[in-house]
Scaffold this motif. Sequence first.
Motif, PDB file in Angstrom:
ATOM      1  N   ASP A 158      56.495  52.727  72.357  1.00 31.82           N
ATOM      2  CA  ASP A 158      56.076  51.337  72.169  1.00 31.82           C
ATOM      3  C   ASP A 158      54.645  51.263  71.631  1.00 31.82           C
ATOM      4  O   ASP A 158      54.339  50.450  70.750  1.00 31.82           O
ATOM      5  CB  ASP A 158      56.167  50.575  73.495  1.00 31.82           C
ATOM      6  CG  ASP A 158      57.604  50.377  73.957  1.00 31.82           C
ATOM      7  OD1 ASP A 158      58.523  50.492  73.133  1.00 31.82           O
ATOM      8  OD2 ASP A 158      57.791  50.107  75.166  1.00 31.82           O
ATOM      9  N   TRP A 168      54.508  52.080  67.867  1.00 30.34           N
ATOM     10  CA  TRP A 168      54.913  50.942  67.030  1.00 30.34           C
ATOM     11  C   TRP A 168      53.783  49.924  66.918  1.00 30.34           C
ATOM     12  O   TRP A 168      53.527  49.373  65.830  1.00 30.34           O
ATOM     13  CB  TRP A 168      56.168  50.283  67.608  1.00 30.34           C
ATOM     14  CG  TRP A 168      57.436  50.979  67.257  1.00 30.34           C
ATOM     15  CD1 TRP A 168      58.129  51.880  68.014  1.00 30.34           C
ATOM     16  CD2 TRP A 168      58.189  50.835  66.050  1.00 30.34           C
ATOM     17  NE1 TRP A 168      59.258  52.303  67.354  1.00 30.34           N
ATOM     18  CE2 TRP A 168      59.330  51.685  66.159  1.00 30.34           C
ATOM     19  CE3 TRP A 168      58.028  50.079  64.892  1.00 30.34           C
ATOM     20  CZ2 TRP A 168      60.279  51.781  65.139  1.00 30.34           C
ATOM     21  CZ3 TRP A 168      58.977  50.171  63.883  1.00 30.34           C
ATOM     22  CH2 TRP A 168      60.084  51.025  64.021  1.00 30.34           C
ATOM     23  N   GLU A 169      53.099  49.666  68.017  1.00 30.62           N
ATOM     24  CA  GLU A 169      51.989  48.719  67.965  1.00 30.62           C
ATOM     25  C   GLU A 169      50.872  49.248  67.073  1.00 30.62           C
ATOM     26  O   GLU A 169      50.235  48.490  66.341  1.00 30.62           O
ATOM     27  CB  GLU A 169      51.469  48.426  69.385  1.00 30.62           C
ATOM     28  CG  GLU A 169      52.426  47.624  70.239  1.00 30.62           C
ATOM     29  CD  GLU A 169      52.817  46.297  69.596  1.00 30.62           C
ATOM     30  OE1 GLU A 169      51.903  45.562  69.141  1.00 30.62           O
ATOM     31  OE2 GLU A 169      54.025  45.995  69.519  1.00 30.62           O
ATOM     32  N   LYS A 190      51.753  48.623  63.476  1.00 31.70           N
ATOM     33  CA  LYS A 190      51.538  47.231  63.105  1.00 31.70           C
ATOM     34  C   LYS A 190      50.049  46.922  62.947  1.00 31.70           C
ATOM     35  O   LYS A 190      49.648  46.122  62.108  1.00 31.70           O
ATOM     36  CB  LYS A 190      52.182  46.307  64.151  1.00 31.70           C
ATOM     37  CG  LYS A 190      53.708  46.335  64.112  1.00 31.70           C
ATOM     38  CD  LYS A 190      54.334  45.258  64.975  1.00 31.70           C
ATOM     39  CE  LYS A 190      54.300  45.595  66.436  1.00 31.70           C
ATOM     40  NZ  LYS A 190      55.062  44.611  67.257  1.00 31.70           N
ATOM     41  N   GLU A 191      49.222  47.611  63.758  1.00 32.60           N
ATOM     42  CA  GLU A 191      47.779  47.410  63.706  1.00 32.60           C
ATOM     43  C   GLU A 191      47.136  48.122  62.518  1.00 32.60           C
ATOM     44  O   GLU A 191      46.050  47.755  62.063  1.00 32.60           O
ATOM     45  CB  GLU A 191      47.174  47.931  65.010  1.00 32.60           C
ATOM     46  CG  GLU A 191      45.699  47.709  65.182  1.00 32.60           C
ATOM     47  CD  GLU A 191      45.171  48.346  66.459  1.00 32.60           C
ATOM     48  OE1 GLU A 191      43.942  48.422  66.606  1.00 32.60           O
ATOM     49  OE2 GLU A 191      45.995  48.772  67.298  1.00 32.60           O
TER      50      GLU A 191
END
Length: 439
Positions: free
Chosen positions: A289, A292-293, A296-297
């Motif tokens: 998780d 994935w963050e 995106k960042e």
Amino acid sequence: MTTAQSGPLKAVRAKRVLLPEGEGPATVVVRDGKIAAILPYEADVEGVTGLSDDLVLLPGLVDTHVHVNEPGRTQWEGFSTATRAAAAGGVTTIVDMPLNSLPPTVDVASLAVKKKAAEGQIHVDVGFWGGAIPGNAGDLAALHEAGVFGFKSFLIDSGVPEFPPLDPAGLEEAMRTVDALFIVHAEDPSLVGESRPAFPDFVASRPPEAEAAAVRTVIEAARRTGARAHILHLAAADALPHLRAAQADGVRITAESCPHYLTLRAEDVPALATEYKCCPPIREGAHQDALWEALKEGVITCVVSDHSPCTPDLKEGDFATAWGGIASVQLGLPVMWTQAAKRDIPLSTLVAWMSRAPADLVGLPAKGRIAVGADADLVAFAPDEEFTVDAARLFHRNPVTPYHGRTLRGVVHTTWLRGAPTGGEPAGRFLHREESVVH
């Protein structure tokens, strides 16, 4: 409407085209293997190939982390099989790792041997990484001049004796020797224990802190030298705060992750299922998780396969003895799209992580994007179509993959390399550093 034609494309029309400025309907005109124009969907164009409404036109993917293994270990994989698999998966450019071939790509002579082995076999465009190992600092400048995209090094045992690791001083020496991109397998050997037979114990033997500590080592080397550094196949969330802080400080460091770390979870791996063995290991869902963050960042910039196959016998036994590597170059896009769709991540975002971002990492401005002047490397992709993976039907040389039997979302219908459909005679070209733009 048709999804392919026998000869080279003149133009291709689709209701959904992934352009740099966003997704929309368009007609893409191809001339001499390049994208010559991007016109409105309704444009009157001669010889147009129309895609059905269930297909999306994507840029060809760029996979900068592929172990082809030829020459020397061609029974593990080879240029013909690896590049056929890549093309079938929508990948139109790969950059080959300097190991596990024999000889490894650590000087100009070994690069020539590898290129000779690949001649006439490649179905997609191919570039090469060089290797930085103890004792070859004097070879790096000439190897860079010969066209490699940068240099791979390990901070831990690579798994093959002919490609030993660098210690921190050796990494810094290499970084000072040549102005190049250094890509690093970052695990701290002082924090890694002996491999264990069962998966949970194997994971425990290579803890997240081993990745985080090694990432700190690379950051400090890049900070002191000013070199560009890139962390390979990041699996541990523990390293992310260090990367985030270093990037904010202006250190020239980036990172990638891979489909297996972003879709497979340690909680779901059977104790002796060695097809899942890789280094660093697949970690728990909390790490996934966080990765994935970080994507995106923008802390992690790209997703590449780390396709590292071997013969089936080397995957036999247990996690203490089996080869550590996952074969996936043909499956990366559907594996990732299956998970990204569940996380409400747009197809355009995912494809950018797998095409433009790795192309930009190595400096290939004509790859990984549908833009005027770019190579006409294109993919017709059905994002809502599903299939079940049969390892025996993949183009990889050996039918070993942890994705066997899984139902995945997204099917590649056609791949075009510079406007010509792949699947026939090999038409790939070698890519060289001097043709790229160094960022």
